[in-house]
Design a protein around this motif. Sequence first.
Motif, PDB file in Angstrom:
ATOM      1  N   MET A 205      23.897   3.307 -11.069  1.00 40.51           N
ATOM      2  CA  MET A 205      24.707   2.141 -11.446  1.00 40.51           C
ATOM      3  C   MET A 205      24.030   1.331 -12.542  1.00 40.51           C
ATOM      4  N   THR A 206      22.689   1.196 -12.425  1.00 41.19           N
ATOM      5  CA  THR A 206      21.958   0.451 -13.451  1.00 41.19           C
ATOM      6  C   THR A 206      22.086   1.137 -14.805  1.00 41.19           C
ATOM      7  N   LEU A 207      21.960   2.459 -14.816  1.00 42.82           N
ATOM      8  CA  LEU A 207      22.105   3.196 -16.070  1.00 42.82           C
ATOM      9  C   LEU A 207      23.518   3.054 -16.629  1.00 42.82           C
ATOM     10  N   GLN A 208      24.505   3.075 -15.748  1.00 43.46           N
ATOM     11  CA  GLN A 208      25.881   2.936 -16.207  1.00 43.46           C
ATOM     12  C   GLN A 208      26.144   1.556 -16.790  1.00 43.46           C
ATOM     13  N   VAL A 209      25.583   0.534 -16.163  1.00 44.34           N
ATOM     14  CA  VAL A 209      25.728  -0.815 -16.711  1.00 44.34           C
ATOM     15  C   VAL A 209      25.080  -0.897 -18.086  1.00 44.34           C
ATOM     16  N   GLY A 210      23.877  -0.275 -18.217  1.00 43.07           N
ATOM     17  CA  GLY A 210      23.213  -0.265 -19.520  1.00 43.07           C
ATOM     18  C   GLY A 210      24.037   0.457 -20.571  1.00 43.07           C
ATOM     19  N   ALA A 211      24.686   1.545 -20.180  1.00 44.98           N
ATOM     20  CA  ALA A 211      25.524   2.282 -21.123  1.00 44.98           C
ATOM     21  C   ALA A 211      26.718   1.436 -21.563  1.00 44.98           C
ATOM     22  N   VAL A 212      27.331   0.727 -20.617  1.00 42.99           N
ATOM     23  CA  VAL A 212      28.457  -0.143 -20.960  1.00 42.99           C
ATOM     24  C   VAL A 212      28.000  -1.253 -21.889  1.00 42.99           C
ATOM     25  N   LEU A 226      25.548  -8.510 -18.218  1.00 40.02           N
ATOM     26  CA  LEU A 226      25.220  -7.108 -17.929  1.00 40.02           C
ATOM     27  C   LEU A 226      23.719  -6.858 -18.000  1.00 40.02           C
ATOM     28  N   ARG A 227      23.051  -7.563 -18.922  1.00 39.64           N
ATOM     29  CA  ARG A 227      21.597  -7.399 -19.008  1.00 39.64           C
ATOM     30  C   ARG A 227      20.923  -7.911 -17.715  1.00 39.64           C
ATOM     31  N   GLY A 228      21.445  -9.002 -17.196  1.00 41.10           N
ATOM     32  CA  GLY A 228      20.911  -9.509 -15.927  1.00 41.10           C
ATOM     33  C   GLY A 228      21.166  -8.547 -14.778  1.00 41.10           C
ATOM     34  N   ILE A 229      22.343  -7.912 -14.776  1.00 40.06           N
ATOM     35  CA  ILE A 229      22.637  -6.931 -13.727  1.00 40.06           C
ATOM     36  C   ILE A 229      21.677  -5.753 -13.823  1.00 40.06           C
ATOM     37  N   GLU A 230      21.387  -5.325 -15.066  1.00 40.55           N
ATOM     38  CA  GLU A 230      20.417  -4.235 -15.232  1.00 40.55           C
ATOM     39  C   GLU A 230      19.058  -4.614 -14.652  1.00 40.55           C
ATOM     40  N   ARG A 231      18.616  -5.825 -14.978  1.00 38.86           N
ATOM     41  CA  ARG A 231      17.310  -6.256 -14.493  1.00 38.86           C
ATOM     42  C   ARG A 231      17.288  -6.335 -12.962  1.00 38.86           C
ATOM     43  N   LEU A 232      18.353  -6.875 -12.383  1.00 39.57           N
ATOM     44  CA  LEU A 232      18.436  -6.933 -10.915  1.00 39.57           C
ATOM     45  C   LEU A 232      18.430  -5.534 -10.312  1.00 39.57           C
ATOM     46  N   GLY A 233      19.123  -4.590 -10.952  1.00 39.15           N
ATOM     47  CA  GLY A 233      19.148  -3.222 -10.440  1.00 39.15           C
ATOM     48  C   GLY A 233      17.764  -2.599 -10.450  1.00 39.15           C
ATOM     49  N   ARG A 234      17.028  -2.809 -11.577  1.00 38.60           N
ATOM     50  CA  ARG A 234      15.676  -2.244 -11.638  1.00 38.60           C
ATOM     51  C   ARG A 234      14.761  -2.877 -10.589  1.00 38.60           C
ATOM     52  N   GLU A 235      14.874  -4.192 -10.418  1.00 38.63           N
ATOM     53  CA  GLU A 235      14.043  -4.865  -9.418  1.00 38.63           C
ATOM     54  C   GLU A 235      14.403  -4.403  -8.005  1.00 38.63           C
ATOM     55  N   SER A 236      15.688  -4.186  -7.764  1.00 37.55           N
ATOM     56  CA  SER A 236      16.102  -3.720  -6.427  1.00 37.55           C
ATOM     57  C   SER A 236      15.535  -2.339  -6.134  1.00 37.55           C
ATOM     58  N   VAL A 237      15.554  -1.457  -7.137  1.00 36.49           N
ATOM     59  CA  VAL A 237      14.983  -0.121  -6.940  1.00 36.49           C
ATOM     60  C   VAL A 237      13.486  -0.214  -6.687  1.00 36.49           C
ATOM     61  N   ALA A 238      12.803  -1.114  -7.441  1.00 33.44           N
ATOM     62  CA  ALA A 238      11.359  -1.270  -7.246  1.00 33.44           C
ATOM     63  C   ALA A 238      11.050  -1.770  -5.840  1.00 33.44           C
ATOM     64  N   GLU A 239      11.823  -2.761  -5.356  1.00 34.43           N
ATOM     65  CA  GLU A 239      11.589  -3.270  -4.007  1.00 34.43           C
ATOM     66  C   GLU A 239      11.932  -2.214  -2.959  1.00 34.43           C
ATOM     67  N   LEU A 240      12.965  -1.432  -3.223  1.00 35.97           N
ATOM     68  CA  LEU A 240      13.312  -0.370  -2.287  1.00 35.97           C
ATOM     69  C   LEU A 240      12.184   0.653  -2.201  1.00 35.97           C
ATOM     70  N   ARG A 241      11.603   0.988  -3.346  1.00 29.92           N
ATOM     71  CA  ARG A 241      10.483   1.930  -3.330  1.00 29.92           C
ATOM     72  C   ARG A 241       9.274   1.348  -2.605  1.00 29.92           C
TER      73      ARG A 241
END
Length: 391
Positions: A205-212, A226-241
């Motif tokens: 989803m983060t990649l798709q938002v970046g593509a849009v 959209l840039r904020g959504i990308e950043r939130l997506g990356r942070e969410s993946v980092a916290e999930l990891r």
Amino acid sequence: MSRSRWIVPVAGAVGFAVIGGAEIALDPAFQAAPLAPAIVLALIVTGTLTTIVSPIAGSLVVTALFPVGTALGLDGPTGVGVLAFFLLPGWAGYRSPPRRSWLAPLGAQLMATAGVALGAMAPDAADASLAAVVWENLFFASLAWVSWIVGIVARGARDRAVRAERLAQALDAEREAREHAILIEERQRIARDLHDAVAHSVSVMTLQVGAVRSTMPADAPQTEMLRGIERLGRESVAELRTAVGMLRRADEALPTAPPTLDRAAELVDDVRAAGLEVVLHESGDPVSLSRVADVSAYRVLQESLTNALRHAPGAAVEVRIARSPQSVVVEVRNGRPTAAAGGEPSTGGGHGLVGLRERLAMVGGAFEAGPTTDGGWRVRADFPNGGPHDR
């Protein structure tokens, strides 16, 4: 030294002294000549106390009462002497291993033979028959060997009980180890499932938002959102990891640092990019919160802003972070929503107000949440200063 090694001999010595003293005081024959039975009694008490150090040596000392008493003119062992003659070889068999404790009944047999022989050679025993001498010797020898066998049996029962207890402890430890291994395996399975089910989807989803976003003009109003959504997506993946790493390696340090209240401005910017009007006020000098309290403060702010974003659309939100040497206060207040909103205010992450209260209770803080007079909602969390950072 275990308690039974000394308490039983001491109790036995006291018991022999009481019984032997009563025997000397009440027996008319001993009243006339108390010296010999008193010497024998002293030998019994001394030998019994000697068993604290060496049960075999103590038994040999006690069974020497037979020849000693006969040499002093006694007509055979005293009553307390017979009792001690029977009990001490058994105690030696119980306290010492069989490969050595057999010396106790053997010594008692030799002492009995010596005592019987001395008695048979006494002038007043000239009429004693050979059968009587043999029987007396056999009787006292049998007392010693039977006592020793009883002691050996009791020792075996005790050793079996000890082995059974140790085996039970070993089985308990093995079961706990097996349960721990199962727990680790289950954590790893959950980690894999969590990563496969969530991390991949969020990354896509983060990649798709970046593509849009890349297809839109740079000055478009949706670009920053959209840039904020990308950043939130990356942070969410980092916290999930981070969470996945904790599940996979419960005993190791976390691979990445958790978020702290120092990132409050970034969080507010992300929420602004999502369309919420937020004003941030920070006061006071930076203070030291414990790592748990610092992470909890960030989570309270994050979940409160998410709550306002979901359930108070269009409302103005005010965030106040007040730092003092005693505490850090995080307050989030939103006004009445100006667009359609449904549901009672709740916090993000699936924890709700109960989860926020648990966070504050864990660090010894205070939590308040409730509606305001203007139809909005207010959350206030007071985190006590826990001393130096432990990051």
